[in-house]
Design a protein around this motif. Sequence first.
Motif, PDB file in Angstrom:
ATOM      1  N   GLN A 168     139.975  58.438  43.075  1.00  0.00           N
ATOM      2  CA  GLN A 168     138.926  57.479  43.740  1.00  0.00           C
ATOM      3  C   GLN A 168     138.815  56.411  42.859  1.00  0.00           C
ATOM      4  O   GLN A 168     138.702  55.286  43.321  1.00  0.00           O
ATOM      5  CB  GLN A 168     137.676  58.351  43.916  1.00  0.00           C
ATOM      6  N   PHE A 169     139.045  56.374  41.554  1.00  0.00           N
ATOM      7  CA  PHE A 169     138.712  55.467  40.698  1.00  0.00           C
ATOM      8  C   PHE A 169     140.007  54.412  40.756  1.00  0.00           C
ATOM      9  O   PHE A 169     140.039  53.165  40.567  1.00  0.00           O
ATOM     10  CB  PHE A 169     138.607  55.812  39.268  1.00  0.00           C
ATOM     11  N   GLU A 170     141.277  54.892  40.882  1.00  0.00           N
ATOM     12  CA  GLU A 170     142.485  54.287  41.272  1.00  0.00           C
ATOM     13  C   GLU A 170     142.350  53.386  42.354  1.00  0.00           C
ATOM     14  O   GLU A 170     142.623  52.283  42.718  1.00  0.00           O
ATOM     15  CB  GLU A 170     143.805  55.026  41.232  1.00  0.00           C
ATOM     16  N   ALA A 171     141.782  53.834  43.582  1.00  0.00           N
ATOM     17  CA  ALA A 171     141.655  53.320  44.803  1.00  0.00           C
ATOM     18  C   ALA A 171     140.661  52.222  44.580  1.00  0.00           C
ATOM     19  O   ALA A 171     140.677  51.039  45.580  1.00  0.00           O
ATOM     20  CB  ALA A 171     141.001  54.232  45.920  1.00  0.00           C
ATOM     21  N   LEU A 172     139.636  52.185  43.686  1.00  0.00           N
ATOM     22  CA  LEU A 172     138.736  51.148  43.377  1.00  0.00           C
ATOM     23  C   LEU A 172     139.145  50.158  42.576  1.00  0.00           C
ATOM     24  O   LEU A 172     138.605  49.117  42.105  1.00  0.00           O
ATOM     25  CB  LEU A 172     137.330  51.708  42.948  1.00  0.00           C
ATOM     26  N   HIS A 173     140.579  50.331  41.956  1.00  0.00           N
ATOM     27  CA  HIS A 173     141.259  49.548  41.148  1.00  0.00           C
ATOM     28  C   HIS A 173     140.432  49.643  39.670  1.00  0.00           C
ATOM     29  O   HIS A 173     140.214  48.403  39.063  1.00  0.00           O
ATOM     30  CB  HIS A 173     141.459  48.133  41.591  1.00  0.00           C
ATOM     31  N   LEU A 174     139.973  50.734  39.546  1.00  0.00           N
ATOM     32  CA  LEU A 174     139.255  50.980  38.160  1.00  0.00           C
ATOM     33  C   LEU A 174     139.918  51.937  37.263  1.00  0.00           C
ATOM     34  O   LEU A 174     140.447  52.813  37.823  1.00  0.00           O
ATOM     35  CB  LEU A 174     137.855  51.449  38.162  1.00  0.00           C
ATOM     36  N   ASN A 175     140.034  51.479  35.852  1.00  0.00           N
ATOM     37  CA  ASN A 175     140.771  52.300  34.899  1.00  0.00           C
ATOM     38  C   ASN A 175     139.909  52.957  34.040  1.00  0.00           C
ATOM     39  O   ASN A 175     138.807  52.496  33.557  1.00  0.00           O
ATOM     40  CB  ASN A 175     141.572  51.272  34.212  1.00  0.00           C
ATOM     41  N   VAL A 176     140.141  54.502  34.034  1.00  0.00           N
ATOM     42  CA  VAL A 176     139.409  55.264  33.243  1.00  0.00           C
ATOM     43  C   VAL A 176     140.072  55.333  31.904  1.00  0.00           C
ATOM     44  O   VAL A 176     141.067  55.814  31.933  1.00  0.00           O
ATOM     45  CB  VAL A 176     138.914  56.605  33.847  1.00  0.00           C
ATOM     46  N   VAL A 177     139.276  55.079  30.804  1.00  0.00           N
ATOM     47  CA  VAL A 177     139.800  55.507  29.334  1.00  0.00           C
ATOM     48  C   VAL A 177     139.560  56.927  28.948  1.00  0.00           C
ATOM     49  O   VAL A 177     138.077  57.081  28.714  1.00  0.00           O
ATOM     50  CB  VAL A 177     139.431  54.531  28.544  1.00  0.00           C
ATOM     51  N   GLU A 178     140.333  57.882  28.776  1.00  0.00           N
ATOM     52  CA  GLU A 178     139.973  59.009  28.272  1.00  0.00           C
ATOM     53  C   GLU A 178     140.139  58.979  26.995  1.00  0.00           C
ATOM     54  O   GLU A 178     141.203  58.736  26.340  1.00  0.00           O
ATOM     55  CB  GLU A 178     140.901  60.349  29.068  1.00  0.00           C
ATOM     56  N   LEU A 179     139.012  59.374  26.186  1.00  0.00           N
ATOM     57  CA  LEU A 179     139.011  59.303  24.488  1.00  0.00           C
ATOM     58  C   LEU A 179     139.386  60.834  24.186  1.00  0.00           C
ATOM     59  O   LEU A 179     139.881  61.643  24.922  1.00  0.00           O
ATOM     60  CB  LEU A 179     137.675  59.350  24.165  1.00  0.00           C
ATOM     61  N   PRO A 180     139.879  60.881  22.984  1.00  0.00           N
ATOM     62  CA  PRO A 180     140.415  62.296  22.400  1.00  0.00           C
ATOM     63  C   PRO A 180     139.545  63.243  22.548  1.00  0.00           C
ATOM     64  O   PRO A 180     138.487  63.137  22.313  1.00  0.00           O
ATOM     65  CB  PRO A 180     140.846  61.922  21.084  1.00  0.00           C
ATOM     66  N   VAL A 181     140.117  64.455  22.855  1.00  0.00           N
ATOM     67  CA  VAL A 181     139.135  65.546  23.072  1.00  0.00           C
ATOM     68  C   VAL A 181     138.468  66.296  21.699  1.00  0.00           C
ATOM     69  O   VAL A 181     139.323  65.753  20.694  1.00  0.00           O
ATOM     70  CB  VAL A 181     139.998  66.769  23.451  1.00  0.00           C
ATOM     71  N   GLU A 182     137.335  66.124  21.586  1.00  0.00           N
ATOM     72  CA  GLU A 182     136.560  66.339  20.260  1.00  0.00           C
ATOM     73  C   GLU A 182     136.065  67.757  20.607  1.00  0.00           C
ATOM     74  O   GLU A 182     135.493  68.611  21.383  1.00  0.00           O
ATOM     75  CB  GLU A 182     135.343  65.578  20.180  1.00  0.00           C
ATOM     76  N   LEU A 183     135.979  68.496  19.292  1.00  0.00           N
ATOM     77  CA  LEU A 183     135.638  69.921  19.343  1.00  0.00           C
ATOM     78  C   LEU A 183     134.333  70.033  18.677  1.00  0.00           C
ATOM     79  O   LEU A 183     133.940  69.310  17.500  1.00  0.00           O
ATOM     80  CB  LEU A 183     136.604  70.945  18.608  1.00  0.00           C
ATOM     81  N   GLU A 184     133.264  70.314  19.164  1.00  0.00           N
ATOM     82  CA  GLU A 184     132.011  70.658  18.806  1.00  0.00           C
ATOM     83  C   GLU A 184     131.444  72.066  18.947  1.00  0.00           C
ATOM     84  O   GLU A 184     131.544  72.742  19.791  1.00  0.00           O
ATOM     85  CB  GLU A 184     130.823  69.686  19.823  1.00  0.00           C
ATOM     86  N   GLU A 185     131.408  72.807  17.630  1.00  0.00           N
ATOM     87  CA  GLU A 185     131.262  74.060  17.558  1.00  0.00           C
ATOM     88  C   GLU A 185     132.275  75.031  18.180  1.00  0.00           C
ATOM     89  O   GLU A 185     131.803  76.056  19.033  1.00  0.00           O
ATOM     90  CB  GLU A 185     129.954  74.460  18.087  1.00  0.00           C
TER      91      GLU A 185
END
Length: 104
Positions: free
Chosen positions: A5-22
Amino acid sequence: MYKEQFEALHLNVVELPVELEEGVPIYRGFIRELPFLAGSGYSLQEMYRQLAEAYQRYWEQQVAAKEEKEAEEQTTSLLSYGDILKYYDGETFDGFAISTDDEE
């Protein structure tokens, strides 16, 4: 699903590195073109869902603001320049009269 859906809207999603919390992984990301729209979750799907919801709210606000501006412009365009000046100068419009008891 959300990624397409984001690609169809020509929007780029930036995925940040996975963090571990507890010991639990937290996925975070934001829309590159609208960095103030961010999301996070315990899965990529949840993060994308939050981004989609944030974008939907943002879009609705933009549409409402545009409609309000158009309505304001339309109302102003119905008046002539002279009428607008009369209104803001506190004068009354032509043909508008306040009746008084003396005029019988």
